[in-house]
Design an enzyme around this catalytic site. Structure first.
Site, PDB file in Angstrom:
ATOM      1  N   ASP A 161       0.862  -1.193   0.000  1.00  0.00           N
ATOM      2  CA  ASP A 161       0.000   0.000   0.000  1.00  0.00           C
ATOM      3  C   ASP A 161       0.895   1.238   0.000  1.00  0.00           C
ATOM      4  O   ASP A 161       1.710   1.423   0.901  1.00  0.00           O
ATOM      5  CB  ASP A 161      -0.889  -0.046   1.259  1.00  0.00           C
ATOM      6  CG  ASP A 161      -1.985   1.013   1.236  1.00  0.00           C
ATOM      7  OD1 ASP A 161      -2.030   1.813   0.291  1.00  0.00           O
ATOM      8  OD2 ASP A 161      -2.787   1.011   2.192  1.00  0.00           O
TER       9      ASP A 161
ATOM     10  N   ASP B 198      -3.224   2.097  -5.841  1.00  0.00           N
ATOM     11  CA  ASP B 198      -1.994   2.096  -5.034  1.00  0.00           C
ATOM     12  C   ASP B 198      -1.945   0.957  -4.031  1.00  0.00           C
ATOM     13  O   ASP B 198      -1.205   1.029  -3.054  1.00  0.00           O
ATOM     14  CB  ASP B 198      -1.864   3.426  -4.287  1.00  0.00           C
ATOM     15  CG  ASP B 198      -2.790   3.503  -3.090  1.00  0.00           C
ATOM     16  OD1 ASP B 198      -3.944   3.085  -3.221  1.00  0.00           O
ATOM     17  OD2 ASP B 198      -2.346   3.961  -2.033  1.00  0.00           O
ATOM     18  N   GLU B 199      -2.696  -0.092  -4.274  1.00  0.00           N
ATOM     19  CA  GLU B 199      -2.822  -1.126  -3.251  1.00  0.00           C
ATOM     20  C   GLU B 199      -2.989  -2.485  -3.930  1.00  0.00           C
ATOM     21  O   GLU B 199      -3.742  -2.602  -4.893  1.00  0.00           O
ATOM     22  CB  GLU B 199      -4.074  -0.800  -2.432  1.00  0.00           C
ATOM     23  CG  GLU B 199      -4.162  -1.401  -1.081  1.00  0.00           C
ATOM     24  CD  GLU B 199      -5.517  -1.073  -0.462  1.00  0.00           C
ATOM     25  OE1 GLU B 199      -6.057  -1.943   0.188  1.00  0.00           O
ATOM     26  OE2 GLU B 199      -6.030   0.057  -0.660  1.00  0.00           O
TER      27      GLU B 199
HETATM   28 MG   LIG Z   1      -2.449   3.898   0.130  1.00  0.00          MG
END
Ligand SMILES: [Mg+2]
Length: 444
Positions: A6, A100-101
Site C-alpha cells: 500500500d 496504489d494497493e
Molecule cells: Mg495507500
C-alpha cells in the site's frame, strides 16, 4: 505468505514528487469546488486533522497553509502501472485492489525447513526498494498468513515501513485494535457493538458467536466472529477488475424514520465515493438496497447519462432511489452501490467545479456553447509550459492571468510568476515525470 502493498498517501505523494517546492509540505488532493471532498492528504496535512473523504472546505479551515490541488489522474495511473509491473515480477498471483494497493502471494524458495517469514521480509524489502527507485515513492508492506492480517500488518507498517505478523503474534496484534479495523465494520455496525460495550477486537472475540448472530444476522455475525479471531479464508482474485463497488450497513434497531435511513445512505455513499476515487473510476449506475423489518430485500437502480465521480450526482441519485422505495414498514439494512465503472474522462479530470482566484465557482457555460477542452480554466496543480519560462504547474488563475510555479520533477524548487493566459502558455498533458514511461504508453 500473503503480502499487502500500500503506497503512503499516494495521490499527495505523487504531487510532492513532481512538484519539488511541495516536498515536506502539507498537500491536499481532491475536489476543489464548494462540494468537493478530499481524496488524499499528505502526512503533513494529516497532522492538522485533514482526512480522506472530508469536505475540502473543512480541510481548508483546518490547514489553510496546504497546497490544494486538483487530481492528475493520468499521472497516478501511470505510476500505478509501474508499481503493478514491479509487483507482478515478484509473484504469480497479484490482486490489484486500487491504484496504489495490491495483495500478492510471495513466491520462490518454498520449502521445507525454510523460514517463510524471513523470506517474506526479504521480498518485502526488495519490493519497497524497487518501488522507491523506479517511482520515487514510499510503499508500506505487510506480510502474514491471510489477507486480513496482511492488510493490518501494512497498516501498522505505515508510514514507509515493513511488518511481518507471525501466526503466534496475531492475537497480540489484533486484540487492541478498534472493531472498525475489521473489514465489514462500518459506522452502524460499530454503534451496535458499542451499545453492548464492544470496542476492541479483543472485546469482540470474547463474545459468543451466537450472540453476534442475534445482533447482526447470521452471515455478518459469524463472519465478524471469525475475523475477530484472525480467521480469513478469502483467496486472492488475480483477474478481478472492479465491476462494482458497494457498502452496506445494518441498523442497530429497526428504523422507521426515513431521515435516519437517508442519513446512513449519505454516509455509505461517502464510503463508496472514496473507493471509486482510489480506483480512478467514475460510475454510470447507482443502486440502493434496503431490507425491511419483514426481511424483504429491495433494490432500485438508476443509470446516468454519463459516468460520474461527482459526489453530489451520486448522492442525489441514491437519495432519490431510497425515497422511491416502498419501505414504510421499517428498515433493518441499507446499502449503496455503483457499477458500470469507467476511468475518469479528460472532461471530468479536473473536477466539475473550477474555481477562480477568489475561490468562487466559475459558472459553467451553457450546454450549447461548451468550450473546447483547451479553453477550460486552468486548475491548481495542472502541468503547463510557457514559451519563455519553461515548464511548471498552475498555482492559481484569474482575470486572464495564470500564476505558475516554474519547477519540474527533480529540479530545485522554482520561482512563482504570473503570466498572461495567451498563446505563450499551454498545457502539458502527461510525461512531466522523469519516473514515468512516455505519455500514454500504458493506456490503450
Ligand atoms: Mg495507500
Amino acid at each position: 505468505v500473503i503480502m499487502h502493498v500500500d503506497l503512503d498517501a499516494f495521490f499527495a505523494a505523487v504531487e510532492q514528487r513532481d512538484k519539488p517546492s511541495l516536498a515536506g509540505r502539507p498537500v491536499v488532493v481532491g475536489g476543489l469546488g464548494s462540494r468537493g471532498v478530499v481524496a488524499t492528504a499528505s502526512y503533513e496535512a494529516r497532522a492538522f486533522g485533514v482526512r480522506s473523504a472530508m469536505p475540502t472546505a473543512q480541510a481548508r479551515t483546518r490547514c489553510p497553509g496546504a497546497a490544494f490541488l486538483a487530481p492528475r489522474m493520468s499521472a497516478y495511473r501511470e505510476t500505478s502501472a509501474q508499481i503493478m509491473r514491479i509487483l507482478a515480477a515478484h509473484t504469480e498471483t497479484l490482486e490489484p485492489v486500487s491504484l496504489d494497493e495490491a495483495y500478492l502471494v510471495t513466491t520462490g524458495g518454498s520449502g521445507v525447513g525454510e523460514d517463510s517469514s524471513a523470506r517474506a521480509a526479504a521480498v518485502g524489502r526488495t519490493i519497497r526498494r524497487e518501488i522507491r527507485t523506479h517511482t520515487g515513492l514510499a510503499a508500506s508492506v505487510g506480510a502474514a498468513r491471510n489477507k486480513l492480517m496482511a492488510k493490518i500488518a501494512s497498516e501498522l507498517a505505515k508510514p514507509d515501513g515493513l511488518r511481518v505478523v507471525e501466526p503466534d503474534e496475531e492475537t497480540d496484534v489484533l486484540s487492541p485494535l478498534p472493531v472498525r479495523a475489521l473489514p465489514g465494520v462500518g459506522p452502524a455496525t460499530e454503534s451496535v457493538l458499542t451499545s453492548i460495550g464492544v470496542r476492541t477486537v479483543a472485546d469482540l472475540a470474547a463474545i459468543d458467536p451466537a450472540d453476534l448472530v442475534g445482533l447482526l444476522g447470521q452471515a455478518h455475525g459469524l463472519g465478524l466472529s471469525r475475523l475477530a479471531h484472525g480467521d480469513d479464508d478469502r483467496t486472492l482474485q488475480p483477474d478481478r477488475a472492479a465491476r462494482s463497488i458497494s457498502a452496506e450497513d445494518t441498523f442497530e434497531t429497526d428504523v422507521y424514520d426515513m431521515h435516519v435511513a437517508a442519513d446512513l445512505v449519505d454516509r455509505l455513499a461517502d464510503r463508496v465515493l472514496a473507493r471509486l476515487t482510489a480506483h480512478g473510476l467514475g460510475a454510470r449506475t447507482v443502486t440502493v438496497k434496503a431490507r425491511t423489518t419483514a426481511f424483504v430485500t429491495l433494490t432500485r437502480s438508476a443509470t446516468l447519462a454519463a459516468a460520474t465521480e461527482e459526489a453530489s450526482h451520486i448522492k442525489a441519485t441514491a437519495a432519490r432511489l431510497l425515497n422511491e422505495m416502498p419501505v414504510r414498514d421499517g428498515l433493518r439494512l441499507v446499502g449503496v452501490g455503483v457499477s458500470s465503472l469507467e476511468p475518469w474522462r479528460q472532461g471530468t479530470l479536473f473536477g466539475p467545479e473550477p474555481l477562480d482566484e477568489t475561490g468562487q465557482v466559475v459558472p459553467r457555460p451553457p450546454a450549447r456553447s461548451v468550450a473546447p477542452a483547451s479553453q477550460r480554466p486552468y486548475l491548481p496543480g495542472e502541468d503547463v509550459e510557457h514559451a519563455i519560462h519553461g515548464r511548471g504547474w498552475v498555482w492559481g488563475t484569474g482575470l486572464g492571468r495564470v500564476t505558475v510555479r516554474f519547477e519540474t520533477p527533480g529540479s530545485e524548487p522554482g520561482p512563482v510568476r504570473t503570466v498572461a493566459e495567451d498563446g505563450n502558455l499551454w498545457r502539458v498533458p502527461l510525461g512531466a515525470s522523469p519516473f514515468g514511461p512516455a505519455a500514454g504508453s500504458f493506456e490503450s
